[in-house]
Design a protein around this motif. Structure first.
Motif, PDB file in Angstrom:
ATOM      1  N   LYS A  54       0.828  -1.199   0.000  1.00 47.25           N
ATOM      2  CA  LYS A  54       0.000   0.000   0.000  1.00 47.25           C
ATOM      3  C   LYS A  54       0.874   1.266   0.000  1.00 47.25           C
ATOM      4  CE  LYS A  54      -4.370   1.427   2.078  1.00 47.25           C
ATOM      5  NZ  LYS A  54      -5.342   1.203   3.170  1.00 47.25           N
ATOM      6  N   ARG A  55       1.965   1.232   0.781  1.00 52.17           N
ATOM      7  CA  ARG A  55       2.890   2.368   0.827  1.00 52.17           C
ATOM      8  C   ARG A  55       3.587   2.551  -0.521  1.00 52.17           C
ATOM      9  NH1 ARG A  55       4.298   0.076   5.852  1.00 52.17           N
ATOM     10  NH2 ARG A  55       6.260  -0.712   4.986  1.00 52.17           N
ATOM     11  N   VAL A  56       3.995   1.448  -1.131  1.00 52.66           N
ATOM     12  CA  VAL A  56       4.661   1.493  -2.440  1.00 52.66           C
ATOM     13  C   VAL A  56       3.722   2.052  -3.503  1.00 52.66           C
ATOM     14  CG1 VAL A  56       5.653   0.069  -4.300  1.00 52.66           C
ATOM     15  CG2 VAL A  56       6.283  -0.373  -1.917  1.00 52.66           C
ATOM     16  N   THR A  57       2.460   1.603  -3.456  1.00 55.25           N
ATOM     17  CA  THR A  57       1.452   2.097  -4.405  1.00 55.25           C
ATOM     18  C   THR A  57       1.247   3.603  -4.266  1.00 55.25           C
ATOM     19  OG1 THR A  57       0.306  -0.040  -4.346  1.00 55.25           O
ATOM     20  CG2 THR A  57      -0.962   1.845  -5.132  1.00 55.25           C
TER      21      THR A  57
ATOM     22  N   LYS B  79       2.258   9.112  -6.507  1.00 56.77           N
ATOM     23  CA  LYS B  79       2.812  10.461  -6.377  1.00 56.77           C
ATOM     24  C   LYS B  79       3.792  10.771  -7.502  1.00 56.77           C
ATOM     25  CE  LYS B  79       2.407  11.095  -1.373  1.00 56.77           C
ATOM     26  NZ  LYS B  79       3.173  11.226  -0.093  1.00 56.77           N
ATOM     27  N   ARG B  80       4.619   9.745  -7.874  1.00 55.43           N
ATOM     28  CA  ARG B  80       5.640   9.954  -8.902  1.00 55.43           C
ATOM     29  C   ARG B  80       5.025  10.193 -10.269  1.00 55.43           C
ATOM     30  NH1 ARG B  80       8.464   5.784  -6.200  1.00 55.43           N
ATOM     31  NH2 ARG B  80       7.687   4.288  -7.731  1.00 55.43           N
ATOM     32  N   ASP B  81       4.094   9.307 -10.671  1.00 53.71           N
ATOM     33  CA  ASP B  81       3.486   9.404 -12.006  1.00 53.71           C
ATOM     34  C   ASP B  81       2.152   8.669 -11.973  1.00 53.71           C
ATOM     35  OD1 ASP B  81       2.779   9.417 -14.662  1.00 53.71           O
ATOM     36  OD2 ASP B  81       4.812   9.060 -15.396  1.00 53.71           O
TER      37      ASP B  81
ATOM     38  N   PHE C 210       1.056   4.972 -13.658  1.00 53.31           N
ATOM     39  CA  PHE C 210       0.657   3.935 -12.709  1.00 53.31           C
ATOM     40  C   PHE C 210      -0.725   3.386 -13.042  1.00 53.31           C
ATOM     41  CE2 PHE C 210      -1.460   2.569  -8.799  1.00 53.31           C
ATOM     42  CZ  PHE C 210      -0.557   1.607  -8.345  1.00 53.31           C
ATOM     43  N   MET C 211      -1.670   4.264 -13.365  1.00 48.25           N
ATOM     44  CA  MET C 211      -3.022   3.829 -13.694  1.00 48.25           C
ATOM     45  C   MET C 211      -3.058   3.022 -14.989  1.00 48.25           C
ATOM     46  SD  MET C 211      -4.756   4.648 -11.131  1.00 48.25           S
ATOM     47  CE  MET C 211      -6.362   4.142 -11.750  1.00 48.25           C
TER      48      MET C 211
END
Length: 455
Positions: free
Chosen positions: A260-263, A268-270, A274-275
């Motif tokens: 969950k933290r990694v996601t 936040k990065r992109d 990611f989606m």
């Protein structure tokens, strides 16, 4: 008459042991030398280092990742205690990282895999020599023949659980055979310990060990004792079930929070990228689910779209034994890397395959009245049931070759023993075996070496 020294008494075993150490030490050295700098760089994340820089067909790089950073990355339902087996290696790697300033995962596994491969080599040799009753050179030839098979050879240095499974199953076969030769039954406590370890590595091993035990020790006039022996299997099974439940309640929950933290960080990065990746993953998941036998977690890796006959020809008795030159050791589970079915370029590949299958079938026929032959057949029969019957893991079924292929040289050993009655047939059979072994070692080792240093 003087007593023999230890070296004189065990000279044959020590010679075979030393030969095994040289062979598997060499193969694991090849793996270590092929390692890119990212594998040993402590500043590179383990997933980045191994996932992006490791492609060895369907073999999983998760073992390297877990040794680098202990996380519950194995599927607990299929590998209930495998992560606990990795923990001491992770601790050792942590100490070595502090000492030398590099990630030693590849060195640690290469050392352990050399030892376990040599143990498997020695166990199989003793099966040929002590249980089936072959000569020294015949036993060595069949041993070399087995380890020349593509995905048996690869299992001796690839970071996955196939070698662990092979070692446990060969231990069970050897102990059952040794007890059988002595006219007794294998002790319950020995087989239950191996059942616990084997099932903890991979749940399908539990069924194989139980089947081998039942076939090896079945007595029609002692069905009551056999029933009690069956009931004893509930003890390690319940222990494994508890360990699985404990992992689900602790380690898996911790891993879920980590993911969950990694996601959140990836978003936040992109968020757009990611989606897109998430949509692609869901699309692939939907396609895979349509191909399953049934929509249940246990059938997650079944695939009804793969044809059986080409799978048997090109993958089970093909790629598992001799590598394809096209799409060399690419991963069929990674989109666009290779198709599931790949054909050989030359006729001699199919000729070699036909010879091996012929010797296997002929050996089964010759040894059909031997109970030990059917003990050894159990892993093969069960694997064919789940892979061919239930279509489990057909996309890269060849990576499981080390789970069952030892039955090929064992069956061939009965053919070799029978051939001693005819000088001409014996010479022809041993010459064919020797030529096949030389060809497989050259073909598979050359291609594996090329891939490792170019991946």
């Amino acid at each position: 008459m003087r007593n023999k020294t230890f070296l004189e008494k065990h000279s044959e075993t020590l010679t075979v042991l030393l030969l095994g150490l040289l062979i598997f030490g060499g193969l694991n050295t090849m793996m270590v030398l092929s390692a890119p700098p990212a594998w040993t760089d402590i500043h590179v994340g383990p997933w980045t280092a191994f996932h992006k820089n490791f492609t060895l067909s369907g073999f999983d790089q998760v073992t390297y990742v877990a040794i680098t950073q202990w996380r519950p990355l194995f599927a607990h339902l299929r590998h209930p205690i495998l992560i606990y087996m990795i923990w001491p290696l992770t601790e050792l790697n942590t100490w070595l990282k502090d000492l030398y300033g590099i990630n030693c995962a590849v060195y640690i596994l290469a050392t352990l895999w050399t030892i376990l491969s040599t143990l498997s080599w020695l166990l199989l040799y003793k099966i040929f020599r002590k249980i089936i009753g072959l000569g020294i050179l015949q036993s060595l030839l069949l041993d070399l023949f087995y380890f020349s098979m593509a995905f048996v050879m690869l299992a001796t240095f690839a970071p996955d659980h196939m070698l662990l499974t092979m070692t446990v199953l060969l231990s069970v076969i050897y102990l059952i055979g040794k007890a059988w030769k002595s006219g007794r039954q294998l002790s319950s406590w020995k087989v239950l310990i191996l059942y616990f370890i084997g099932t903890g590595i991979s749940t399908t091993n539990g069924v194989k060990i139980w089947l081998m035990d039942m076939v090896g020790n079945w007595r029609s006039k002692a069905w009551g004792k056999m029933l009690c022996r069956c009931l004893l299997y509930f003890i390690p099974t319940l222990m494994l079930a508890y360990m699985y439940s404990y992992q689900e309640r602790t380690l898996r929950l911790e891993e879920y929070r980590y993911q969950k933290r990694v996601t959140a960080q990836a978003m936040k990065r992109d968020s757009v990228k990611f989606m897109e990746q998430r949509r692609d993953a869901k699309r692939r998941e939907a396609i895979r689910r349509k191909k399953q036998i049934a929509n249940y977690p246990i059938f997650e890796w079944t695939d009804t779209s793969i044809p059986i006959v080409p799978t048997l020809t090109e993958n089970i008795f093909g790629e598992g034994i001799q590598l394809h030159e096209d799409y060399l050791l690419r991963d069929a589970n990674r989109e666009g890397q290779r198709p599931v079915i790949v054909k050989y370029r030359s006729w001699y590949n199919y000729f070699a395959e036909a010879l091996i299958v012929f010797m296997f079938v002929a050996g089964i026929f010759v040894g059909r009245k031997e109970r030990f032959m059917w003990v050894c057949m159990m892993p093969f029969i069960f694997d064919m049931f789940i892979h061919v019957g239930l279509r489990f893991a057909l996309t890269d079924v060849y990576i499981m070759t080390a789970h069952w292929a030892f039955v090929i040289p064992i069956a061939t050993a009965y053919l070799v023993r029978k051939a001693r009655d005819s000088k001409v047939f014996n010479m022809a059979l041993l010459s064919t075996l020797a030529l096949l072994t030389i060809y497989l070692w050259y073909h598979n080792l050359t291609l594996a070496n090329y891939h490792l240093f170019n991946m």
